[in-house]
Write an enzyme that holds these catalytic residues in place. Structure first.
Site, PDB file in Angstrom:
ATOM      1  N   CYS A  14     -11.307   2.822   0.178  1.00 25.93           N
ATOM      2  CA  CYS A  14      -9.793   2.999   0.493  1.00 25.93           C
ATOM      3  C   CYS A  14      -9.304   2.397   1.601  1.00 25.93           C
ATOM      4  O   CYS A  14     -10.165   2.365   2.792  1.00 25.93           O
ATOM      5  CB  CYS A  14      -9.691   4.574   0.505  1.00 25.93           C
ATOM      6  SG  CYS A  14      -7.980   5.074   1.420  1.00 25.93           S
ATOM      7  N   THR A  15      -8.189   1.839   1.609  1.00 27.38           N
ATOM      8  CA  THR A  15      -7.947   0.823   2.729  1.00 27.38           C
ATOM      9  C   THR A  15      -7.541   1.443   4.060  1.00 27.38           C
ATOM     10  O   THR A  15      -7.467   0.813   5.090  1.00 27.38           O
ATOM     11  CB  THR A  15      -6.712  -0.220   2.149  1.00 27.38           C
ATOM     12  OG1 THR A  15      -5.561   0.504   1.839  1.00 27.38           O
ATOM     13  CG2 THR A  15      -7.302  -1.072   1.493  1.00 27.38           C
ATOM     14  N   HIS A  16      -7.697   3.003   3.914  1.00 32.76           N
ATOM     15  CA  HIS A  16      -7.190   3.487   5.241  1.00 32.76           C
ATOM     16  C   HIS A  16      -8.748   3.736   5.974  1.00 32.76           C
ATOM     17  O   HIS A  16      -8.775   3.888   7.236  1.00 32.76           O
ATOM     18  CB  HIS A  16      -6.664   5.068   5.141  1.00 32.76           C
ATOM     19  CG  HIS A  16      -5.535   5.035   4.861  1.00 32.76           C
ATOM     20  ND1 HIS A  16      -4.648   4.369   3.652  1.00 32.76           N
ATOM     21  CD2 HIS A  16      -4.322   5.693   5.451  1.00 32.76           C
ATOM     22  CE1 HIS A  16      -3.477   4.745   3.643  1.00 32.76           C
ATOM     23  NE2 HIS A  16      -3.229   5.449   4.806  1.00 32.76           N
TER      24      HIS A  16
ATOM     25  N   THR B  61      -6.547   3.050  -4.442  1.00 33.94           N
ATOM     26  CA  THR B  61      -6.091   3.816  -5.604  1.00 33.94           C
ATOM     27  C   THR B  61      -5.295   2.962  -6.764  1.00 33.94           C
ATOM     28  O   THR B  61      -5.643   3.261  -7.797  1.00 33.94           O
ATOM     29  CB  THR B  61      -5.157   4.781  -5.017  1.00 33.94           C
ATOM     30  OG1 THR B  61      -5.830   5.524  -4.125  1.00 33.94           O
ATOM     31  CG2 THR B  61      -4.867   5.849  -6.179  1.00 33.94           C
TER      32      THR B  61
ATOM     33  N   GLU C 155      -3.701   8.716   9.116  1.00 39.14           N
ATOM     34  CA  GLU C 155      -2.299   8.599   9.032  1.00 39.14           C
ATOM     35  C   GLU C 155      -1.666   9.270  10.305  1.00 39.14           C
ATOM     36  O   GLU C 155      -0.973   8.909  10.947  1.00 39.14           O
ATOM     37  CB  GLU C 155      -1.509   9.041   7.766  1.00 39.14           C
ATOM     38  CG  GLU C 155      -1.477   8.050   6.379  1.00 39.14           C
ATOM     39  CD  GLU C 155      -0.673   7.119   6.274  1.00 39.14           C
ATOM     40  OE1 GLU C 155       0.604   7.235   6.809  1.00 39.14           O
ATOM     41  OE2 GLU C 155      -0.956   6.100   5.846  1.00 39.14           O
TER      42      GLU C 155
ATOM     43  N   TYR D 168      -0.739   8.394  -2.534  1.00 40.21           N
ATOM     44  CA  TYR D 168      -0.751   8.298  -3.731  1.00 40.21           C
ATOM     45  C   TYR D 168      -1.951   8.730  -4.255  1.00 40.21           C
ATOM     46  O   TYR D 168      -2.208   9.053  -5.342  1.00 40.21           O
ATOM     47  CB  TYR D 168      -1.014   6.704  -4.003  1.00 40.21           C
ATOM     48  CG  TYR D 168       0.359   5.866  -3.831  1.00 40.21           C
ATOM     49  CD1 TYR D 168       1.459   6.170  -3.369  1.00 40.21           C
ATOM     50  CD2 TYR D 168       0.325   4.412  -4.279  1.00 40.21           C
ATOM     51  CE1 TYR D 168       2.537   5.503  -3.394  1.00 40.21           C
ATOM     52  CE2 TYR D 168       1.338   3.579  -4.213  1.00 40.21           C
ATOM     53  CZ  TYR D 168       2.686   4.215  -3.629  1.00 40.21           C
ATOM     54  OH  TYR D 168       3.747   3.517  -3.720  1.00 40.21           O
TER      55      TYR D 168
ATOM     56  N   CYS E 166      -4.590  -1.253  -1.795  1.00 43.33           N
ATOM     57  CA  CYS E 166      -4.745   0.114  -2.070  1.00 43.33           C
ATOM     58  C   CYS E 166      -5.840   0.463  -2.977  1.00 43.33           C
ATOM     59  O   CYS E 166      -5.599  -0.225  -4.218  1.00 43.33           O
ATOM     60  CB  CYS E 166      -3.224   0.684  -2.529  1.00 43.33           C
ATOM     61  SG  CYS E 166      -3.587   2.351  -2.826  1.00 43.33           S
TER      62      CYS E 166
ATOM     63  N   ASP F 174       0.854  -1.238  -0.052  1.00 39.87           N
ATOM     64  CA  ASP F 174       0.058  -0.074  -0.032  1.00 39.87           C
ATOM     65  C   ASP F 174       0.985   1.149  -0.020  1.00 39.87           C
ATOM     66  O   ASP F 174       2.216   1.246   0.338  1.00 39.87           O
ATOM     67  CB  ASP F 174      -0.938  -0.128   1.201  1.00 39.87           C
ATOM     68  CG  ASP F 174      -1.780   1.237   1.381  1.00 39.87           C
ATOM     69  OD1 ASP F 174      -2.273   1.670   0.206  1.00 39.87           O
ATOM     70  OD2 ASP F 174      -1.959   1.781   2.461  1.00 39.87           O
ATOM     71  N   SER F 175       0.401   2.307  -0.250  1.00 42.14           N
ATOM     72  CA  SER F 175       1.045   3.710  -0.202  1.00 42.14           C
ATOM     73  C   SER F 175       1.603   3.949   1.290  1.00 42.14           C
ATOM     74  O   SER F 175       2.754   4.415   1.392  1.00 42.14           O
ATOM     75  CB  SER F 175       0.009   4.596  -0.858  1.00 42.14           C
ATOM     76  OG  SER F 175      -0.919   4.973   0.456  1.00 42.14           O
TER      77      SER F 175
HETATM   78  N1  DGL Z   1      -4.841   3.236   1.041  1.00 41.72           N
HETATM   79  C1  DGL Z   1      -4.827   3.940  -0.196  1.00 41.72           C
HETATM   80  C2  DGL Z   1      -6.140   3.619  -0.660  1.00 41.72           C
HETATM   81  O1  DGL Z   1      -6.742   2.621  -0.411  1.00 41.72           O
HETATM   82  C3  DGL Z   1      -5.143   5.412   0.031  1.00 41.72           C
HETATM   83  C4  DGL Z   1      -3.890   6.428   0.468  1.00 41.72           C
HETATM   84  C5  DGL Z   1      -3.215   7.028  -0.392  1.00 41.72           C
HETATM   85  O2  DGL Z   1      -3.960   8.135  -1.041  1.00 41.72           O
HETATM   86  O3  DGL Z   1      -2.156   6.949  -0.588  1.00 41.72           O
HETATM   87  O4  DGL Z   1      -6.589   4.157  -1.781  1.00 41.72           O
END
Ligand code: DGL
Length: 271
Positions: A185-187, A75, A151, A42, A73, A10-11
């Site tokens: 988004c995995t966050h 994205t 984050e 990302y 991720c 992931d990012s």
């Molecule tokens: N975890 C990333 C996703 O699922 C997003 C975080 C990022 O923007 O880097 O899209």
């Protein structure tokens, strides 16, 4: 049987929500996680740059002899699925497995999608849902601020700043009467308690980590590639910024302390 590790990237920290689900559903598997913490986020970058990063991240995992790769991720999954399919091991992202789960969950056929700007612009979830069920209504909302909040660890249920941001993003989904929300988004699964409180308990939240872990189990079984003989799988962590920050926040993502060493790599060394 195949005891090589599963590679996950992931990012940054968000992909740990997928690691958490993998550890729960596939406890015997070894995992290698790469969080590109030096280049997060990302989700606001150009598609070309995200694809370049995704290829480097994948090559890094391949250099560790992984048996499959999960782009944890939303994205990357949204704009680089062709790139993932071209890798020499099975590789996939979060979009397709998550779309399947959302369609099984919805009763009124109205599904909300939360993602980064790039994910929402790509319409990846919308297309995956509508390919499977042309009558489904999809309301997608880009939530660019949420990744930074997560984050930074601003995920507590009583965090008023995060709640105010979320209320603004979620209002169009509430107005549309969705009964299911994809956390694209995995966050975002880290914000589930707050999102649930705002949307209402009756709205189902789809966590892409759980959907992805279930898909991984199926792929490994189909390829006869599940691990055998491991009592408990272990996870090795790599990041591209200081490990210290990672270790602190990772605990919130994983629901337990990271006891093993976290290795730092230099992005300049990624090919
Ligand atoms: N975890 C990333 C996703 O699922 C997003 C975080 C990022 O923007 O880097 O899209």
């Amino acid at each position: 049987m195949d005891n090589r590790p599963i590679g996950v990237f992931d990012s940054g920290l968000g992909g740990l929500t997928v690691v958490r689900e993998l550890s729960k559903h596939l406890p015997h598997e070894n995992l290698i996680y790469f969080g590109d913490t030096g280049r997060v986020p990302y989700g606001s970058r150009s598609p070309e740059m995200i694809r370049r990063f995704a290829l480097q991240d994948s090559r890094f995992l391949l250099s560790h002899d992984v048996k499959c790769i999960i782009a944890a991720c939303g994205t990357v999954s949204s704009i680089a699925s062709d790139l993932l399919s071209s890798l020499p091991v099975p590789a996939w992202g979060v979009v397709e497995p998550t779309a399947d789960q959302a369609l099984s969950a919805t009763k009124n056929g109205k599904i909300g999608v939360l993602g980064t700007a790039v994910t929402v612009q790509s319409r990846s979830f919308e297309l995956a849902l509508q390919n499977r069920c042309p009558t489904v209504q999809v309301i997608a909302k880009a939530c660019p601020v949420l990744v930074s909040l997560v984050e930074s660890g601003w995920i507590e249920e009583d965090n008023l700043a995060t709640e105010a941001v979320l209320r603004r993003y979620l209002q169009p989904l509430i107005d549309a009467g969705v009964d299911t929300v994809i956390l694209g988004c995995t966050h975002f699964p880290l914000l589930s308690p707050l999102i649930s409180r705002i949307m209402g308990e009756e709205v189902t939240l789809i966590n892409s980590g759980a959907a992805c872990a279930a898909h991984c189990k199926t792929v490994l079984q189909q390829n006869d590639a599940s691990a055998a003989g491991n009592e408990n799988g272990h996870c090795e962590f790599f990041v591209s910024d200081r490990p210290h920050n990672f270790t602190n926040v990772a605990q919130m993502f994983l629901g337990k302390a990271v006891e093993q060493d976290v290795h730092q790599i230099r992005v300049e060394d990624l090919s």
